[in-house]
Design an enzyme around this catalytic site. Structure first.
Site, PDB file in Angstrom:
ATOM      1  N   GLN A 126      16.290  46.433  12.804  1.00 44.26           N
ATOM      2  CA  GLN A 126      15.143  46.816  13.617  1.00 44.26           C
ATOM      3  C   GLN A 126      14.385  48.015  13.045  1.00 44.26           C
ATOM      4  O   GLN A 126      13.152  48.016  12.975  1.00 44.26           O
ATOM      5  CB  GLN A 126      15.624  47.131  15.037  1.00 44.26           C
ATOM      6  CG  GLN A 126      14.519  47.296  16.049  1.00 44.26           C
ATOM      7  CD  GLN A 126      15.059  47.536  17.438  1.00 44.26           C
ATOM      8  OE1 GLN A 126      14.475  48.283  18.202  1.00 44.26           O
ATOM      9  NE2 GLN A 126      16.192  46.934  17.780  1.00 44.26           N
ATOM     10  N   SER A 323      17.049  55.592  23.926  1.00 38.77           N
ATOM     11  CA  SER A 323      17.050  54.134  23.813  1.00 38.77           C
ATOM     12  C   SER A 323      16.196  53.761  22.611  1.00 38.77           C
ATOM     13  O   SER A 323      15.067  54.262  22.460  1.00 38.77           O
ATOM     14  CB  SER A 323      16.491  53.486  25.079  1.00 38.77           C
ATOM     15  OG  SER A 323      16.705  52.091  25.084  1.00 38.77           O
ATOM     16  N   GLU A 324      16.715  52.888  21.752  1.00 38.79           N
ATOM     17  CA  GLU A 324      16.075  52.618  20.463  1.00 38.79           C
ATOM     18  C   GLU A 324      14.672  52.048  20.574  1.00 38.79           C
ATOM     19  O   GLU A 324      13.906  52.080  19.612  1.00 38.79           O
ATOM     20  CB  GLU A 324      16.951  51.661  19.651  1.00 38.79           C
ATOM     21  CG  GLU A 324      17.096  50.290  20.274  1.00 38.79           C
ATOM     22  CD  GLU A 324      18.275  49.522  19.720  1.00 38.79           C
ATOM     23  OE1 GLU A 324      18.101  48.321  19.468  1.00 38.79           O
ATOM     24  OE2 GLU A 324      19.353  50.104  19.548  1.00 38.79           O
ATOM     25  N   ASN A 325      14.314  51.509  21.744  1.00 38.43           N
ATOM     26  CA  ASN A 325      12.976  50.957  21.906  1.00 38.43           C
ATOM     27  C   ASN A 325      11.930  52.018  22.223  1.00 38.43           C
ATOM     28  O   ASN A 325      10.785  51.697  22.503  1.00 38.43           O
ATOM     29  CB  ASN A 325      12.962  49.867  22.979  1.00 38.43           C
ATOM     30  CG  ASN A 325      13.532  50.329  24.305  1.00 38.43           C
ATOM     31  OD1 ASN A 325      14.600  50.931  24.358  1.00 38.43           O
ATOM     32  ND2 ASN A 325      12.846  50.048  25.387  1.00 38.43           N
ATOM     33  N   SER A 365      11.455  56.432  16.816  1.00 40.11           N
ATOM     34  CA  SER A 365      12.806  56.281  17.350  1.00 40.11           C
ATOM     35  C   SER A 365      13.839  56.171  16.238  1.00 40.11           C
ATOM     36  O   SER A 365      14.870  56.859  16.244  1.00 40.11           O
ATOM     37  CB  SER A 365      12.880  55.047  18.253  1.00 40.11           C
ATOM     38  OG  SER A 365      14.190  54.841  18.724  1.00 40.11           O
TER      39      SER A 365
END
Length: 497
Positions: A126, A323-325, A365
């Site tokens: 991602q 949170s990675e998003n 992120s």
């Protein structure tokens, strides 16, 4: 008003063509059909969103109706679910020829197309997607990253395409490796597109954009890396209505804007008043993991059990959940009357934001993740070895979920402690804590601690053995020995949970 036409030569699969864009002039279109009226087949499309949050659904619906648009190379973090998100195009054979993503999730239709040779899939971490697109936006052709080093990404062992009989016929390209400061890095190339499909909360008539909370995700970086960027906006406002300091994407990157005609879908609705703590195995593991989080920690939570951990953090502790998003300051699940579809965690669940929280794009992120700003990362796993190797993204021939952000999250174990939360055995009763992992690795020697429903182990990187530190109530040492393939030593003072 000065208006000029700019032609950009692009090469795709050996074919050269020109994309022409008009600089200046009106950027506002009445609807999505008009905004996409001249876009082509056999082109590269960036599609924003994470889960179903921030997805340009109105634009995707318009493309779906165009039977003349085929053979797309789609770039997106994940492919949507059912008939929502990018799945609308992926479910129509011939529409998408190739998909570059980090996570297939539970899209069984897409997985079936992939395994039968009807679509090629390039699984990419991602953070690497975000950084490859970000590099393209900045005119940088390639870069080195620790993400993917020592895995099938580096060795080129991941299958991109099967034939009709599920026989592999194409693999991902093997990566060049270099060492920097004693750490291995792989070479990744930038990823530029012909079109970017974006959803924004606000757009002014010059193309300046603002995103809402976790709907920021990939939208901002994708908007900057395409020849033609098309935006569907929930609110189209006049020039000057958005204060300069609040603009996330300057209008220089945006070519066309149309009003959105769709609401944001919620993939997984979680509320505090309907999703009570059950005291089951998952909550037992999450509760024990919460004890590892110290006051002032910055902590990333992966998909699954880790998402439960905030419910068990002591109120006296100030822990910053990332949170990675694209959120720092994740709170608990919302009340049913206070759900915001633009505030979700990495598990695509609705959550809340704590006072002082911030939201940002996916490239930001993963920058803070790779640079070691995160103290602790809590992840799930299929397997963990006694030396700390981690496998958690695929089971060859059976399950192809994708690595999501996990390869990025374990790429800096010197600075970020990686703790695995998982059930001790798989559904067949086989130990998931092994001497050596036999599944494709997410990372090598990256795990520091394992918390299961039966026990807690520390990993000693020097001895290559585990140290049993805690045993769950009602569980015997003999039971742990029987269900643990890996070799382990026993701490003098065994704790319990």
């Amino acid at each position: 008003m000065f208006i000029s036409a700019v032609s950009t030569r692009r090469t795709l699969f050996g074919c050269r063509f020109y994309v022409t864009k008009v600089r200046g002039g009106n950027k506002i279109y009445d609807n999505a059909n008009d905004a996409i009226k001249d876009i082509r087949s056999s082109a590269v499309y960036l599609s924003g969103g994470f889960g179903l949050c921030g997805v340009p659904t109105t634009l995707l619906n318009a493309i779906d109706k165009r039977d003349d648009i085929k053979s797309i190379t789609a770039v997106s973090n994940n492919p949507g679910v059912g008939d929502k998100g990018l799945a609308k195009l992926l479910n129509k054979e011939g529409k998408v020829e190739r998909l570059i993503c980090s996570y297939l999730g539970n899209n069984k239709t897409l997985e079936g197309y992939y395994r039968s040779g009807r679509i090629a899939v390039e699984l990419t971490p991602q953070g690497n997607i975000a950084e490859r697109v970000s590099a393209a936006a900045r005119g940088i052709p390639a870069f080195y990253t620790p993400t993917g080093y020592g895995t099938a990404i580096e060795s080129g062992e991941l299958v991109t395409q099967y034939d009709a009989n599920s026989k592999p016929i194409a693999y991902q390209q093997k990566r060049e490796v270099r060492m920097f400061n004693g750490r291995g890095h792989i070479l990744e190339t930038s990823l530029k597109a012909d079109y970017a499909l974006i959803r924004a909360k606000y757009a002014d008539k010059n193309g300046n954009l603002v995103f809402n909370n976790s709907a920021h995700n990939f939208n901002a970086v994708f908007a900057k890396a395409a020849d033609i960027t098309i935006v569907e906006a929930e609110n189209i406002v006049n020039v000057g209505d958005i204060p300069p300091n609040e603009i996330h994407v300057p209008g220089i990157y945006v070519d066309r804007i149309c009003p959105t005609e769709t609401e944001t879908d919620i993939e997984i609705l979680k509320t505090s008043d309907s999703d009570e703590l059950t005291g089951g195995i998952r909550d037992k593991i999450a509760k024990r993991a919460a004890r590892e989080l110290q006051d002032g920690y910055y902590c990333n939570l992966g998909v699954g059990i880790p998402g439960r951990v905030p419910e068990f953090i002591e109120k006296s502790k100030k822990v910053y959940i990332q949170s990675e998003n694209g959120i720092l300051g994740v709170g608990s699940y919302p009340q049913s009357n206070n759900v915001d579809p633009d505030i979700i965690n990495a598990s695509k669940e609705t959550v809340t934001l704590l006072p002082g929280a911030s939201s940002f794009g996916s490239e930001e992120s993963f920058g803070m993740i790779r640079s070691g700003k995160i103290d602790v990362s809590l992840l799930g796993a299929f397997q963990v070895s006694q030396t700390g190797d981690l496998a958690n993204f695929m089971i060859p021939g059976k399950l192809m979920k994708g690595m999501g952000g996990a390869m990025d999250l374990v790429s800096n174990p010197q600075s970020t402690k990686v703790i695995i939360l998982m059930e001790h055995c798989d559904k067949y009763g086989k130990s998931k804590i092994l001497k050596t992992c036999d599944l494709p690795l997410t990372g090598k020697e990256c795990v520091s601690q394992i918390i299961t429903d039966l026990a807690v182990f520390q990993i000693n990187k020097q001895t290559g053995r585990l140290l049993l530190t805690d045993i769950a109530e009602g569980v015997t040492l003999d039971h742990i020995k029987l269900n643990t393939e890996a070799e382990f030593d026993i701490n003098e003072n065994i704790g319990s949970f």
